[in-house]
Design a protein around this motif. Sequence first.
Motif, PDB file in Angstrom:
ATOM      1  N   UNK A 194      31.041  33.357  32.862  1.00 56.01           N
ATOM      2  CA  UNK A 194      30.720  34.821  32.768  1.00 56.01           C
ATOM      3  C   UNK A 194      32.154  35.500  32.489  1.00 56.01           C
ATOM      4  N   UNK A 195      32.253  36.913  32.099  1.00 57.01           N
ATOM      5  CA  UNK A 195      33.332  37.500  31.978  1.00 57.01           C
ATOM      6  C   UNK A 195      33.988  38.014  33.384  1.00 57.01           C
ATOM      7  N   UNK A 196      33.045  38.064  34.523  1.00 54.81           N
ATOM      8  CA  UNK A 196      33.440  38.408  35.606  1.00 54.81           C
ATOM      9  C   UNK A 196      34.359  37.075  36.112  1.00 54.81           C
ATOM     10  N   UNK A 197      33.766  35.976  35.880  1.00 60.89           N
ATOM     11  CA  UNK A 197      34.405  34.807  36.459  1.00 60.89           C
ATOM     12  C   UNK A 197      35.856  34.492  35.707  1.00 60.89           C
ATOM     13  N   UNK A 198      36.033  35.004  34.353  1.00 58.30           N
ATOM     14  CA  UNK A 198      37.252  34.945  33.835  1.00 58.30           C
ATOM     15  C   UNK A 198      38.144  36.056  34.545  1.00 58.30           C
ATOM     16  N   UNK A 199      37.792  37.374  34.733  1.00 57.04           N
ATOM     17  CA  UNK A 199      38.603  38.154  35.416  1.00 57.04           C
ATOM     18  C   UNK A 199      38.974  37.823  36.766  1.00 57.04           C
ATOM     19  N   UNK A 200      38.260  37.119  37.620  1.00 57.58           N
ATOM     20  CA  UNK A 200      38.540  36.526  39.034  1.00 57.58           C
ATOM     21  C   UNK A 200      39.506  35.576  38.764  1.00 57.58           C
ATOM     22  N   UNK A 201      39.445  34.538  37.772  1.00 56.43           N
ATOM     23  CA  UNK A 201      40.541  33.438  37.677  1.00 56.43           C
ATOM     24  C   UNK A 201      41.949  34.190  37.155  1.00 56.43           C
ATOM     25  N   UNK A 202      41.896  35.167  36.312  1.00 56.11           N
ATOM     26  CA  UNK A 202      43.063  35.946  35.979  1.00 56.11           C
ATOM     27  C   UNK A 202      43.757  36.876  37.011  1.00 56.11           C
ATOM     28  N   UNK A 203      42.694  37.180  37.822  1.00 51.83           N
ATOM     29  CA  UNK A 203      43.207  37.647  39.293  1.00 51.83           C
ATOM     30  C   UNK A 203      44.090  37.069  39.931  1.00 51.83           C
ATOM     31  N   UNK A 204      43.309  35.954  39.866  1.00 49.04           N
ATOM     32  CA  UNK A 204      44.044  34.776  41.144  1.00 49.04           C
ATOM     33  C   UNK A 204      45.563  34.338  40.394  1.00 49.04           C
ATOM     34  N   UNK A 205      45.899  34.621  39.347  1.00 47.67           N
ATOM     35  CA  UNK A 205      47.185  34.188  38.766  1.00 47.67           C
ATOM     36  C   UNK A 205      48.008  35.527  38.530  1.00 47.67           C
ATOM     37  N   UNK A 206      47.417  36.692  38.767  1.00 42.49           N
ATOM     38  CA  UNK A 206      48.206  37.923  38.748  1.00 42.49           C
ATOM     39  C   UNK A 206      48.520  38.243  37.505  1.00 42.49           C
ATOM     40  N   UNK A 207      47.562  37.923  36.531  1.00 40.54           N
ATOM     41  CA  UNK A 207      47.753  38.250  35.169  1.00 40.54           C
ATOM     42  C   UNK A 207      47.663  39.728  34.911  1.00 40.54           C
ATOM     43  N   UNK A 208      48.372  40.302  33.635  1.00 37.14           N
ATOM     44  CA  UNK A 208      48.277  41.595  33.356  1.00 37.14           C
ATOM     45  C   UNK A 208      48.079  41.718  31.804  1.00 37.14           C
ATOM     46  N   UNK A 209      47.900  42.992  31.085  1.00 35.62           N
ATOM     47  CA  UNK A 209      47.633  43.200  29.817  1.00 35.62           C
ATOM     48  C   UNK A 209      46.619  42.340  29.374  1.00 35.62           C
ATOM     49  N   UNK A 210      45.344  42.215  30.073  1.00 33.83           N
ATOM     50  CA  UNK A 210      44.399  41.398  29.795  1.00 33.83           C
ATOM     51  C   UNK A 210      43.534  42.002  28.933  1.00 33.83           C
ATOM     52  N   UNK A 211      43.235  41.029  27.772  1.00 33.26           N
ATOM     53  CA  UNK A 211      42.293  41.361  26.761  1.00 33.26           C
ATOM     54  C   UNK A 211      41.206  40.187  26.649  1.00 33.26           C
TER      55      UNK A 211
END
Length: 216
Positions: A194-211
């Motif tokens: 799910x998209x929420x899971x993807x955003x959780x993964x990106x938060x874990x690596x402190x990602x920015x400028x997410x699309x």
Amino acid sequence: MLVGRRMTKNPVICGPDMPVDEALNLMRREKVRRLPVIDQNRNLLGIVSEKDLLYVSPSPATTLSVFELHYLLSKVKVGDVMTKKVITVAENTPLEEAARMMADNKIGGLPVLRDGHLVGIITETDIFKIFLELLGARDSGWRVSALVTDRKSVLAKLTEVISSKGGDFVTLGTFLQGEGHPKILLVFKVREVEETDIREALAAIQATDIEITKTP
């Protein structure tokens, strides 16, 4: 991946004595834009492109009759207009090196030689197809791009979180960004998540400028 795995084997060829109008018709019939020119032993003599042939063909505004045109074109041979100093590659050349050679030299194809003999050709179309595969363009899923700081643990953490959610990576690429490359642009496609899971993964690596976009 090496050129030999993705090249066109037994490409459409011609000899140096073929008239340019026949070569142009051959290109159009076979739907190719360049022809390696070889001798009877498959030694490479040159390469001729559609642009080369069109350059020596008469303008539609000419006042010559069709018979005069045919006669004149029959006198001009492929060997007269081909490029003789040909940039070539071997079957064991990495694809990225072949792509770099094409881009740097502004050419659309490279004959592939083995012991001096023509065995194939790798073209810009082949490279485009590989690019589509690398980005998973033909597969459904979530396409994601994000900037992260260049840290060795980033990819490991990202794949760990996505996998723990049951996600399946279709493709994953990294591109260096910025002066001195302080950032990495991650581009990947995942499914079964799910998209929420993807955003959780990106938060874990402190990602920015997410699309994040969903592809059918």
